[in-house]
Each structure stands twice: as structure tokens, then as C-alpha cells.
Scaffold this motif. Structure first.
Motif, mmCIF file in Angstrom:
data_model
loop_
_atom_site.group_PDB
_atom_site.id
_atom_site.type_symbol
_atom_site.label_atom_id
_atom_site.label_comp_id
_atom_site.label_asym_id
_atom_site.label_seq_id
_atom_site.Cartn_x
_atom_site.Cartn_y
_atom_site.Cartn_z
ATOM 1 N N ILE A 102 0.841 -1.204 0.000
ATOM 2 C CA ILE A 102 0.000 0.000 0.000
ATOM 3 C C ILE A 102 0.873 1.250 0.000
ATOM 4 N N ASP A 103 1.970 1.188 0.740
ATOM 5 C CA ASP A 103 2.888 2.336 0.734
ATOM 6 C C ASP A 103 3.358 2.636 -0.673
ATOM 7 N N GLN A 104 3.692 1.564 -1.395
ATOM 8 C CA GLN A 104 4.207 1.773 -2.752
ATOM 9 C C GLN A 104 3.129 2.322 -3.661
ATOM 10 N N TRP A 105 1.929 1.820 -3.501
ATOM 11 C CA TRP A 105 0.844 2.345 -4.335
ATOM 12 C C TRP A 105 0.656 3.835 -4.065
ATOM 13 N N LEU A 106 0.675 4.211 -2.797
ATOM 14 C CA LEU A 106 0.470 5.616 -2.462
ATOM 15 C C LEU A 106 1.598 6.479 -3.012
ATOM 16 N N GLY A 124 -7.662 -5.492 11.056
ATOM 17 C CA GLY A 124 -6.461 -5.932 11.771
ATOM 18 C C GLY A 124 -5.572 -4.789 12.195
ATOM 19 N N GLU A 125 -4.311 -4.965 11.938
ATOM 20 C CA GLU A 125 -3.367 -3.930 12.306
ATOM 21 C C GLU A 125 -3.582 -2.714 11.418
ATOM 22 N N TRP A 126 -3.734 -1.570 12.006
ATOM 23 C CA TRP A 126 -4.068 -0.398 11.202
ATOM 24 C C TRP A 126 -2.895 0.072 10.366
ATOM 25 N N PHE A 127 -3.232 0.485 9.181
ATOM 26 C CA PHE A 127 -2.223 0.921 8.233
ATOM 27 C C PHE A 127 -1.733 2.319 8.609
ATOM 28 N N ARG A 128 -0.456 2.474 8.596
ATOM 29 C CA ARG A 128 0.101 3.781 8.916
ATOM 30 C C ARG A 128 0.361 4.552 7.637
ATOM 31 N N VAL A 129 -0.321 5.640 7.481
ATOM 32 C CA VAL A 129 -0.248 6.399 6.238
ATOM 33 C C VAL A 129 1.163 6.953 6.029
ATOM 34 N N PRO A 130 1.775 6.664 4.873
ATOM 35 C CA PRO A 130 3.146 7.111 4.669
ATOM 36 C C PRO A 130 3.213 8.615 4.396
ATOM 37 N N SER A 131 4.398 9.155 4.523
ATOM 38 C CA SER A 131 4.530 10.612 4.392
ATOM 39 C C SER A 131 4.267 11.096 2.978
ATOM 40 N N CYS A 132 4.369 10.198 1.971
ATOM 41 C CA CYS A 132 4.143 10.666 0.595
ATOM 42 C C CYS A 132 2.712 11.158 0.406
ATOM 43 N N LEU A 133 1.809 10.671 1.242
ATOM 44 C CA LEU A 133 0.425 11.137 1.119
ATOM 45 C C LEU A 133 0.342 12.635 1.358
ATOM 46 N N PHE A 134 1.168 13.129 2.255
ATOM 47 C CA PHE A 134 1.094 14.548 2.593
ATOM 48 C C PHE A 134 1.691 15.434 1.521
ATOM 49 N N ASN A 135 2.278 14.801 0.500
ATOM 50 C CA ASN A 135 2.788 15.576 -0.622
ATOM 51 C C ASN A 135 1.810 15.657 -1.769
ATOM 52 N N ARG A 146 -9.703 3.331 9.320
ATOM 53 C CA ARG A 146 -8.806 2.442 10.062
ATOM 54 C C ARG A 146 -7.353 2.610 9.629
ATOM 55 N N CYS A 147 -6.875 3.799 9.855
ATOM 56 C CA CYS A 147 -5.483 4.094 9.538
ATOM 57 C C CYS A 147 -4.862 4.885 10.684
ATOM 58 N N GLU A 148 -3.557 4.988 10.611
ATOM 59 C CA GLU A 148 -2.852 5.888 11.514
ATOM 60 C C GLU A 148 -2.385 7.068 10.707
ATOM 61 N N PHE A 149 -2.689 8.203 11.186
ATOM 62 C CA PHE A 149 -2.477 9.416 10.404
ATOM 63 C C PHE A 149 -1.580 10.344 11.204
ATOM 64 N N ASP A 150 -0.401 10.548 10.701
ATOM 65 C CA ASP A 150 0.538 11.328 11.493
ATOM 66 C C ASP A 150 1.246 12.339 10.614
ATOM 67 N N PRO A 151 0.702 13.510 10.432
ATOM 68 C CA PRO A 151 1.318 14.478 9.530
ATOM 69 C C PRO A 151 2.688 14.908 10.038
#
Lengths: 422, 357
Positions: A102-106, A124-135, A146-151
Motif C-alpha cells: 500500500i505504501d508503494q501504491w500511495l 487488523g493492524e491499522w495501516f500507517r499512512v506514509p509521508s508521501c500522502l502529505f505531498n 482504520r489508519c494511523e495518520f501522522d502528519p
């Protein structure tokens, strides 16, 4: 291998924009499957700008692991073969949780002008949104389940974001507030299942607000354009305690700055929340556009909650529809000591000139409920339907309710009282 | 309404717009109906056309008269303001019941008239037709040609044109076809030509390593024929050279394994003394690309041979290199050899077939 007669084939030569219009309406599996139709169709799907994936893309199986693997493989291949910008990417599946693909897709999407992103993953284990999303500066719509969102600290918001939906997302409270205020074009905000959130909303363009969860405090600091609001507040012991101690006027905190409100929906402890704090008295604001009010789980033994309802409806001159559901079956409600409240608070000259439909549900027939119905019937000159649904476990009082109802004066000659029995 | 740009409005009658359909005939259409099409609307407003028979608006090419009639039916219904959404939906559902061919024509016409609601309606209908059908059913419904190879059909998502092996196959096959075609042509045109190729090896090598264009390709074909004949004579002594060419195979080997190769072209080191080296490379006739039409000219025997060669190549390409090496080395003398040229820059090269027939 025959070369089909080119004149015979009546669809392949339609303009690409039309073919994409058609392919977008197909499930992604079928759309990608068109690549084996003929040589012309080989890559017609590859320029689709909307990609919507779910479990149906891959063969069904009861075993979780093969489904997960084949779904990952399918999506990766589709993205790899895709050409051109991708404006919408949606993935809704319970079979995937956190996985490195998912990280790679994002990352891939962030380089391809992504505008709408919906990520609904499993339990299950929540997906942690990668930093590329914020770009993804062109993002106009973001939905995360159901994600972890940490700008990151350098994050300055999404300049084009119009719609934000965070559902069961783990994010620091300050991060939410700053996210909201750093998206200047935000029109629609939906936050659900947050724990003990103290929320202050500054969103000058916000029109649609949906909140559901355990909120300690909600303050609509700057939402002048708000058109529709739906708030469900759950209670925990912390929150109950916090409620007790609050002194500011919650009613104005939420409803003080929304002159253009057209629809208001409140669930569970919303009315209670509004009732806490100082009584606003005569309201500084009239809700001229408010046409629909739905308040559920109003506690009719609490005079303050009833007062909230009255304040609201008397300040909405153009109200058309009202839904109220009760949640009172306690002794206190039956006792109803303050019946003279109705004469004091409800002036004879207040009239609901546009009110056409009233629905009362979960009614137990307690005195204050009946007084409200009476009040509405006698002050609604154009009322068409008053529908009453008693609580399922109210059996003896039904007849008494009906006897009272029949006596009420109706201002509207066309008013029908519909008593719904299950 | 202004007089100049619009049709003349007679108080008792409706006003009409003149349009000219693709078959040349000119007809009148009620103005309000025609204005529902953005393209016509724009024509009227911007250019003032349509007000008289001489200045009829020409409909776009994709709108034939019969289809235009359908479009007008649609417009006539929907331009009436008072209809409810339910009525409109019911009309739409009945309206799109037509055969698939007409539906496609209607989509095309609506698109050229910029009538977006009708485009969406027909696209939805077409999507409904496509959804859930097997590829065969879809092909039948839309009369699509079944012109993909079995390989392509089996693994549609794996067959990327960027795969270097596929691209090599493409190129080899294309060349093979061209040269076989040429061969046919030459057979018919010229009688056996006794011609000894006097060019030096270096010339030939540089010729092979040099251009990529079609013109050279054709030229090559002719020369190849000559080369082939010469090669025949040399064939017997070819075995001796195979070992010497091992080095070349190694370079091919390492090139392949270097990844990141966009084109596979094997460079023949200039040190090679003889021409007949190389990998036995054949092309699969099943790989059909833009050269599909060439197939029709080949006679069956040749085609069969071609098929076999190509199949062989495909098989080899898909198996492990070391194994392949073994095979190549052992079979080298029995098979017709095909020369493949490659240079270190990985730019594309053509394949020369040195077969003799």
C-alpha cells in the motif's frame, strides 16, 4: 487469426473519452478485462483516471491469504500498466490491512496527480499512512478508514482539499484541528469514532459537518457557511464528568455561528450536550434557513433538554420537518413536576408557519412528551402529518396516550395524526 | 428574440431551425428542440446559421439522418420543463432499448453534438451491456475482431511491451515476416541468380551493425539472400566456429542479466571472423503485432517452418539461460542459424536471417 472487418466493429472507434466513460462505469475487473477483447482494446483501459478496487476484482475464496495476495497482485499490476494521471483511487476491502504494497501504491499515486483517495482497510493492524500522502498537493477528497495518520511537522495542509472523511483514524487531537484549519477550501468534514476528542473547528468554507464519537467538547469557532450538521455524541464516564463541570454555553458554542444552517441532526447525547452550560436566553441568532431538525434520544425528564428543543424550533421560522425521538421511561419522566413550564416558556404567539411534518418516535407517553405534541399541534397552522410511534415496551399507556391525543386542539384543519403500531 | 441571428418567430407557429444532415438533405427542426443540443445552440448563437434553407447548420459527420431523428426524439421529450424526474427516467429507460450498433452510433452522435446527458445515458447502457459478459460474448455483441494471440489472452496483465524479451520477439518476428515476404517476391521476380557475394566480412558486419530503418531492412533482405547462399557453402565448417563464438554468447548472457535492457540486440564482436555465429533465434508466428497482414502472403509450408522456429525461440527464451546455452551449442550446426546483432549501447538492431532455402 482473422482481422475483423473494421467497418463491422462498431465500438472500438468511438472517441477515447466515451470509451473511458463506459469503462469507468464497469467494475474494475471487467474494465481491465477488456484488454483481451481485441488488439485495439489492449490498452484502452490503461488511461482510466478512476480506479476503484474492492474484493470483487479477484476470485472469491474463503481463505484470507490467497485473496489478499491476489488482490495485491492485481492492484500492483494494474498500477504498473496504467498510463497517465490517476485522479481517483479507491480501495475498499476487509482483506487488506497494513501491508508494504500500500505504501508503494500511495507513492505511485502521489506522483500521478491523485485527486481523490479513498482507503478503507480491514480490522487488523491499522495501516500507517506514509509521508508521501502529505505531498499530494492536488488532493480534493480524502477518506481514510482504520489508519494511523501522522502528519509531519512540515506539513502545511492540503490546499485543494474539499472533502475530508476520517473514520476510526488514529491521529493526535492537535493534528486534526490544524489539519482542518490548514485546508482553506474544506467544504465537507466527517469525523467518526474518535476517543475523547476536544474539537475546535475553524473552517470558513465548511458546509457539511458530520461528527460521531466520544467528544468531550465541540466548538464551531468559525463555520459561517455551514448548511448541514449531523452530530452523534457518545458518552463515557470521563465525558459525563466533563459535562458536569462545563460552564460555557454549549448551545451557542455549536449553534451560535451558523446562520445558514438548513439541516440539523443530533443523536444520543447531543441534546444533552447542548443543554449544558448557561441558558442562552433569547437567542442572538435566527435560523432562517433551517428546514429540517432531527433530534434523537431527547430525554424528556430533563427540563433543560426540552428547553433546548423549544429554543431551536421557536428560532426557526421556516421549519418544515421535525423529528423527535424520546428516550425516557424513567419514573422521573412520569412524575414530570414542572408542567407549568409550558405555559411560561411557550408564548401563544409563536407559530410554526411552515411546519408540515412532525414525526415523534420512541414515545413513552410521559407528560412532557404529550405537552410537546400538544404545543406543536396548536401552533402549526399548515401541519399535514403528525406521526407518532410509541416505544415497543409501552403497552398500558398507549390507550391513555390516544385519549389525550384526541383532545388536543389542532391549528391545522388538514393535520392527520398517525399512530403507528408495530 | 433578435431577428438576425435567430429564426423568424411567427406568433402563431413554432420557430424552426434549418439543419443539413450528412446525406446532404436539408430539414427543419423546431427551434426549442434543436437548441437543446449545445453544439447546435452554439452554432446558432455564434454564427447565426440555421435561419434559412441556404444557411442550414451542417451536422457533424457522426450524426447520420436516422440517428439524428433519435436525438431529436430525446431532445423533444427532455426540453419540456415540467416533467418530473420519474417521468424522465422512465422515458430514458424505454428510449435506450435499441440494438447495440445503433446504441454505439447514438453515443457517437450525442458526443459530437455535445449532448452530455444523452452521452451519459448511452454510456451507462453500453456499460450495462458489457458488464458480466465473457470476452467472447462481448466480441460477438460488438463485432470485435479476435486478433490477439493465445499468449496475449492468457496473461493479459503480464505481457507488457516493455518486457525486453517480448520486444525482441516482436522485432524478430517482424523481420522474419518481411524477409519471407521478400523471398516470395524475389522468387517470383528473378530466376536463380548466380551471384557471389564479394563483400568482405567487415563490410557485412558493419552493414549488419549499422542501420535499423526499413529501407535498409529491405536491402538487407536481398543481401541476406545472397548471404544465405554463401553461408550454405560455409555451413559445414561452421561447427568449428561455434566454440569461437562462445565469447559472444557470454556477452549476450551477461547483457541479458544486466537487467535494465530495453532492447535486446546482441552485438557481434568485430573480431568474429565468420558470419555464421549466433544464437539460434526464431520467432513465434503467434506474436501478432502490426505486421499482421503480412501473414497472408506466405505459403503454408513456409509458415509452418516459421511457426516452428518461432515457437522454439519462445520456448528457449522462457527457459533458463544456461540450459539454453547448451541447447544452442549442441543444435547449432543442424539448425539454420540466424544472426542477431547487438551492440553495447543497447540500441535496437534488426535481426538478419541467414537461412537458406
Amino acid at each position: 487469426m482473422q482481422m475483423g472487418d473494421a467497418a463491422e466493429d462498431f465500438i472500438s472507434n468511438l472517441p477515447q473519452s466515451i470509451l473511458e466513460n463506459i469503462l469507468t462505469r464497469l467494475p474494475i475487473g471487467d474494465a481491465v478485462g477488456t484488454c483481451i477483447l481485441s488488439s485495439k482494446w489492449r490498452y484502452k483501459w490503461a488511461t482510466l483516471t478512476q480506479l476503484v478496487f474492492d474484493e470483487n476484482c479477484v476470485p472469491i475464496s474463503n481463505d484470507r491469504v490467497p485473496v489478499e495476495k491476489s488482490l495485491v497482485k492485481f492492484i500492483t499490476h494494474a498500477l504498473f500498466l496504467h498510463q497517465g494521471p490517476i485522479h481517483k483511487f479507491q480501495l475498499s476491502t476487509v482483506h487488506l490491512q497494513s501491508c508494504p504494497d500500500i505504501d508503494q501504491w500511495l507513492l505511485f499515486l502521489s506522483r500521478n496527480d491523485i485527486r481523490e483517495l479513498v482507503l478503507e482497510l480491514g480490522e487488523g493492524e491499522w495501516f500507517r499512512v506514509p509521508s508521501c500522502l502529505f505531498n499530494c498537493r492536488k488532493l480534493t477528497r480524502l477518506e481514510l478508514f482504520r489508519c494511523e495518520f501522522d502528519p509531519p511537522l512540515t506539513f502545511t495542509g492540503f490546499p485543494c482539499l474539499r472533502s475530508l472523511n476520517l473514520h476510526q483514524v488514529l491521529v493526535a487531537p492537535e493534528a486534526i484541528e490544524s489539519l482542518i484549519s490548514s485546508c482553506p477550501l474544506l467544504e465537507s468534514l466527517s469525523l467518526s469514532y474518535f476517543d475523547s476528542l476536544d474539537l475546535n473547528i475553524c473552517a470558513p468554507k465548511l458546509k457539511y459537518l458530520y461528527l460521531e464519537g466520544e467528544f468531550k467538547d465541540i466548538h464551531l469557532e468559525s463555520t459561517p457557511l455551514l448548511v448541514s450538521m449531523s452530530i452523534a455524541m457518545y458518552m463515557t464516564d470521563d465525558i459525563a464528568e466533563h459535562f458536569e463541570q462545563s460552564s460555557s454555553c454549549n448551545f451557542l458554542k455549536i449553534l451560535g455561528g451558523v446562520p445558514h444552517l438548513e439541516k440539523l441532526v443530533g443523536y444520543i447525547y447531543f441534546t444533552k450536550y447542548l443543554s449544558i452550560g448557561d441558558d442562552p436566553g433569547r437567542l442572538p441568532i435566527t435560523y432562517n434557513h433551517l428546514k429540517v431538525i432531527e433530534l434523537y434520544q431527547v430525554s424528556f425528564e430533563d427540563m433543560k433538554e426540552i428547553l433546548v428543543v423549544i429554543r431551536l424550533i421557536t428560532n426557526s421560522p421556516n421549519l418544515k420537518e421535525l423529528h423527535i425521538s424520546g428516550s425516557s421511561n424513567t419514573l422521573a419522566a412520569i412524575e414530570a413536576p414542572d408542567l407549568d413550564f409550558w405555559e411560561k416558556e411557550c408564548h401563544a404567539d409563536c407559530s410554526f408557519k411552515q411546519l408540515k411534518l412532525v414525526k415523534m418516535t420512541d414515545i413513552s407517553g410521559v407528560p412532557h412528551e404529550m405537552e410537546l405534541i400538544k404545543f406543536l399541534l396548536s401552533n402549526s397552522p399548515v401541519l399535514e402529518i403528525m406521526s407518532i410511534t410509541p416505544c415497543t415496551f409501552v403497552t398500558e399507556r398507549k390507550v391513555n396516550m390516544l385519549i389525550e391525543l384526541v383532545r388536543f386542539i389542532r391549528a391545522s384543519p388538514r393535520a392527520e395524526i398517525i399512530f403507528i403500531q408495530n | 428574440m433578435s431577428e438576425g441571428a435567430m429564426a423568424v418567430v411567427k406568433p402563431e407557429m413554432k420557430s424552426y431551425i434549418w439543419v443539413q444532415t450528412t446525406d446532404g438533405s436539408i430539414q427543419q427542426v423546431e427551434e426549442e428542440v434543436a437548441m437543446f443540443c449545445p453544439m447546435i445552440c452554439r452554432e446558432i448563437i455564434q454564427t447565426g446559421m440555421g435561419s434559412s434553407k441556404n444557411y442550414a447548420i451542417s451536422l457533424p459527420q457522426r450524426v447520420n439522418p436516422a440517428i439524428f431523428g433519435l436525438v431529436l426524439d430525446y431532445c423533444r421529450f427532455h426540453q419540456v420543463p415540467g416533467r418530473s424526474n420519474k417521468e424522465r427516467k422512465m422515458f430514458d429507460e424505454k428510449f435506450i432499448r435499441m440494438d447495440t450498433k445503433k446504441l454505439c452510433e447514438l453515443t457517437s452522435a450525442a458526443d459530437s453534438l455535445q449532448l452530455k446527458p444523452l452521452v451519459d445515458l448511452t454510456s451507462r447502457a453500453l456499460a450495462r451491456i458489457i458488464e458480466g459478459k465473457t470476452p467472447e460474448e462481448i466480441r460477438e455483441t460488438f463485432h470485435l475482431p479476435d486478433d490477439l494471440t493465445e499468449e496475449e489472452k492468457l496473461e493479459p496483465l503480464n505481457n507488457v511491451t516493455d518486457d525486453p524479451r517480448i520486444r525482441l520477439l516482436n522485432r524478430l518476428y517482424a523481420r522474419k515476416r518481411k524477409e519471407l515476404k521478400e523471398r516470395e517476391k524475389l522468387k517470383n521476380v528473378e530466376v536463380e541468380e548466380e551471384h557471389v557475394d564479394e563483400r568482405s566480412v567487415d563490410d557485412l558486419l558493419s552493414f549488419i551493425n549499422g542501420g535499423n530503418g526499413d529501407s535498409k531492412g529491405i536491402k538487407t533482405n536481398k543481401n541476406k539472400k545472397k548471404n544465405r547462399r554463401r553461408k550454405d557453402q560455409l555451413k559445414d565448417s561452421s561447427t568449428n566456429n561455434l566454440n569461437g563464438n562462445h565469447k559472444e554468447f557470454n556477452s549476450l548472457h551477461s547483457a541479458f542479466h544486466n537487467g535494465g535492457l530495453n532492447d535486446i540486440a546482441v552485438s557481434t564482436p568485430h573480431k568474429t571472423s565468420k558470419l555464421q555465429c549466433s544464437t539460434a533465434v526464431t520467432c513465434s508466428p503467434k506474436m501478432e503485432f502490426d505486421d499482421g497482414e503480412i501473414d497472408d502472403d506466405l505459403d503454408p509450408a513456409m509458415k509452418e517452418e516459421l511457426d516452428r522456429e518461432v515457437e522454439d525461440f519462445a520456448r528457449r527464451l522462457n527457459s533458463d539461460w544456461p540450459q539454453r546455452m547448451q541447447e544452442i551449442l549442441s543444435l547449432g550446426q543442424d539448425r539454420r542459424l540466424v544472426q542477431v546483432s547487438m551492440n553495447g549501447n543497447c540500441s535496437s538492431r534488426r535481426c538478419t536471417s541467414l537461412d537458406s532455402r
